[in-house]
Design an enzyme around this catalytic site. Structure first.
Site, PDB file in Angstrom:
ATOM      1  N   THR A 228       0.796  -1.067   0.120  1.00  0.00           N
ATOM      2  CA  THR A 228      -0.003  -0.052   0.200  1.00  0.00           C
ATOM      3  C   THR A 228       0.735   1.219  -0.059  1.00  0.00           C
ATOM      4  O   THR A 228       2.112   1.306   0.401  1.00  0.00           O
ATOM      5  CB  THR A 228      -0.821   0.126   1.325  1.00  0.00           C
ATOM      6  OG1 THR A 228      -0.066  -0.038   2.393  1.00  0.00           O
ATOM      7  CG2 THR A 228      -1.954  -1.167   1.149  1.00  0.00           C
TER       8      THR A 228
ATOM      9  N   ASN B 198       1.285   4.404   1.759  1.00  0.00           N
ATOM     10  CA  ASN B 198       1.067   5.225   3.000  1.00  0.00           C
ATOM     11  C   ASN B 198       0.920   6.650   2.830  1.00  0.00           C
ATOM     12  O   ASN B 198       1.818   7.304   2.533  1.00  0.00           O
ATOM     13  CB  ASN B 198       1.802   4.550   3.995  1.00  0.00           C
ATOM     14  CG  ASN B 198       1.497   5.171   5.581  1.00  0.00           C
ATOM     15  OD1 ASN B 198       0.566   5.982   5.644  1.00  0.00           O
ATOM     16  ND2 ASN B 198       2.392   4.496   6.553  1.00  0.00           N
TER      17      ASN B 198
ATOM     18  N   GLU C 149      -4.026   4.559   3.670  1.00  0.00           N
ATOM     19  CA  GLU C 149      -3.192   3.470   2.838  1.00  0.00           C
ATOM     20  C   GLU C 149      -4.187   3.257   1.612  1.00  0.00           C
ATOM     21  O   GLU C 149      -5.097   2.866   1.636  1.00  0.00           O
ATOM     22  CB  GLU C 149      -2.908   2.450   3.448  1.00  0.00           C
ATOM     23  CG  GLU C 149      -1.925   2.859   5.071  1.00  0.00           C
ATOM     24  CD  GLU C 149      -1.501   1.569   5.700  1.00  0.00           C
ATOM     25  OE1 GLU C 149      -0.792   0.848   4.992  1.00  0.00           O
ATOM     26  OE2 GLU C 149      -1.955   1.353   6.846  1.00  0.00           O
TER      27      GLU C 149
END
Length: 311
Positions: free
Chosen positions: A206, A208, A254
Site C-alpha cells: 500500500t 501510506n 493507505e
C-alpha cells in the site's frame, strides 16, 4: 495583493472560502464566469488562508475538503481566470466592511460586478452583508448579483448542500453522500511515506499517504476508490484507520493499487479519491482470516470502480 498586475483592469469578482468547491459554490462561481465572459473581463475568486475561523477562534480550524491548489484547479475548470489568496491575519480580520471593499474590490481588483450568495458576510465581526455591498456599489461603480446557492439532493437526508454538511458526511464515512454534494468523489492528498510495510509482507503493498494538515479524512474503514500518481489514475482499495490487527495506534490512509505490480511511489505527492464505503475497520482472529477479507475487499473495490467508470 501586491502580486496583482499594476495595469489590472476591471474584473468580475466573487469572494469566499469555497472549501470543496461543491455544487452550490459552482453555481456562484459559474455565474461570475458567465458575467465575466459577457463583459470581456477576467473572472476572479478571492479566498483566504488560513481559514478565517482559525484566526477569529484559534483551534477551530475546520477539516478541509480541498487544499488551495486543488481548489484553484477546480475553479480553473469552471473558467476562473485568477485566484487571489489573501493571508487572513489578525490585522486583516479587523478591516471594516468599507475598508475591505475599497482596499480589495475597488483599489486592487477594480470590480465591475461582484457575485455572491445571499448569506455572504465580510469585514470585521462579519458586519458586512450583500445589502451593504450593494449600497457601496452605487458609490464605487460596481454591480452586485446575488445567486441562490442552495442545492439539495439525497445527501444528509435532503439538507441544503454545504461544506459543513460535506465534512460531516466525510467524517461519518458517507463518501457517496459527500460525492453527491461535491459533484465528484472526495479527495485526500499527501506524500507517500514508509510505513510498517505489513501490506507488502501480506502481498498487498500500500501507499501510506501522509496527509496535508487539517485534511478531512473519512471514518475508519475500507473504501473503493482511486490512487492517482504522476497523472495516472489507478483503481484502489483504500484503508483508513489504526490497523487494529497489529495493535496500531496511529491513524493512517493507505491505498492499494489494484492489479499493479512493482510501483515505487515513495516520496511522490499522490491523490486518493473515495468512491464508496465497503466495510468498517475490524480485527480478525487470524492472519488467514485477514487475508481472506482483504481478497474480498479488493474484489469488491475492483467491481465498484469498474461500474463507476462504465457509467
Amino acid at each position: 495583493m501586491e502580486e496583482i498586475p499594476q495595469d489590472w483592469g476591471r474584473s468580475v469578482v466573487t469572494i469566499g472560502s469555497y472549501d470543496g468547491v461543491h455544487r452550490g459554490h459552482q453555481l456562484i462561481i459559474g455565474r461570475a464566469v458567465e458575467r465575466a465572459r459577457e463583459l470581456g473581463v477576467p473572472a476572479v475568486v478571492v479566498t483566504f488562508d488560513p481559514h478565517p475561523s482559525e484566526v477569529v477562534r484559534p483551534g477551530s480550524h475546520p477539516p478541509l475538503l480541498a487544499p488551495h491548489h486543488r481548489r484553484a484547479e477546480l475553479m480553473a475548470e469552471l473558467g476562473v481566470d485568477a485566484v487571489l489568496v489573501l493571508p487572513f491575519t489578525s490585522e486583516f480580520s479587523k478591516l471594516s466592511p468599507a475598508d475591505f471593499i475599497v482596499k480589495v474590490l475597488v483599489d486592487k481588483l477594480h470590480a465591475r460586478v461582484v457575485v455572491e450568495g445571499p448569506n455572504f458576510r465580510f469585514g470585521h465581526r462579519a458586519a458586512g452583508n450583500v445589502e451593504y455591498l450593494t449600497e457601496l456599489g452605487r458609490t464605487y461603480d460596481y454591480e452586485v448579483e446575488v445567486v441562490d446557492l442552495y442545492v439539495t439532493g439525497e445527501a444528509g437526508g435532503g439538507q441544503p448542500f454545504s461544506s459543513t454538511l460535506t465534512r460531516r458526511l466525510v467524517a461519518e464515512g458517507d463518501v457517496r453522500g459527500a460525492a453527491e454534494i461535491l459533484g465528484r468523489p472526495h479527495r485526500v492528498e499527501g506524500v507517500v511515506v514508509r510505513g510498517a510495510q505489513r501490506g507488502r509482507e501480506l502481498g498487498y503493498p500500500t501507499a501510506n499517504v501522509e496527509t496535508l494538515p487539517h485534511t478531512a479524512i473519512p471514518a475508519d474503514g475500507v473504501y473503493a476508490g482511486w490512487l492517482t500518481a504522476d497523472g495516472e489514475r489507478m483503481p484502489a482499495a483504500i484503508s483508513v484507520g489504526t490497523n487494529p490487527q497489529f495493535d496500531g495506534t496511529e491513524r493512517t490512509v493507505e491505498a492499494y493499487a489494484i492489479d499493479r505490480v512493482g510501483l515505487d511511489l515513495y516520496g511522490m505527492h499522490v491523490a486518493v479519491d473515495f468512491l464508496a464505503y465497503v466495510r468498517g475497520q475490524k480485527k480478525f482472529d487470524s492472519i488467514e482470516a485477514l487475508l481472506e477479507a482483504i481478497a474480498d475487499d479488493v474484489k469488491r473495490c475492483r467491481e465498484l470502480t469498474g461500474e463507476y467508470d462504465a457509467r
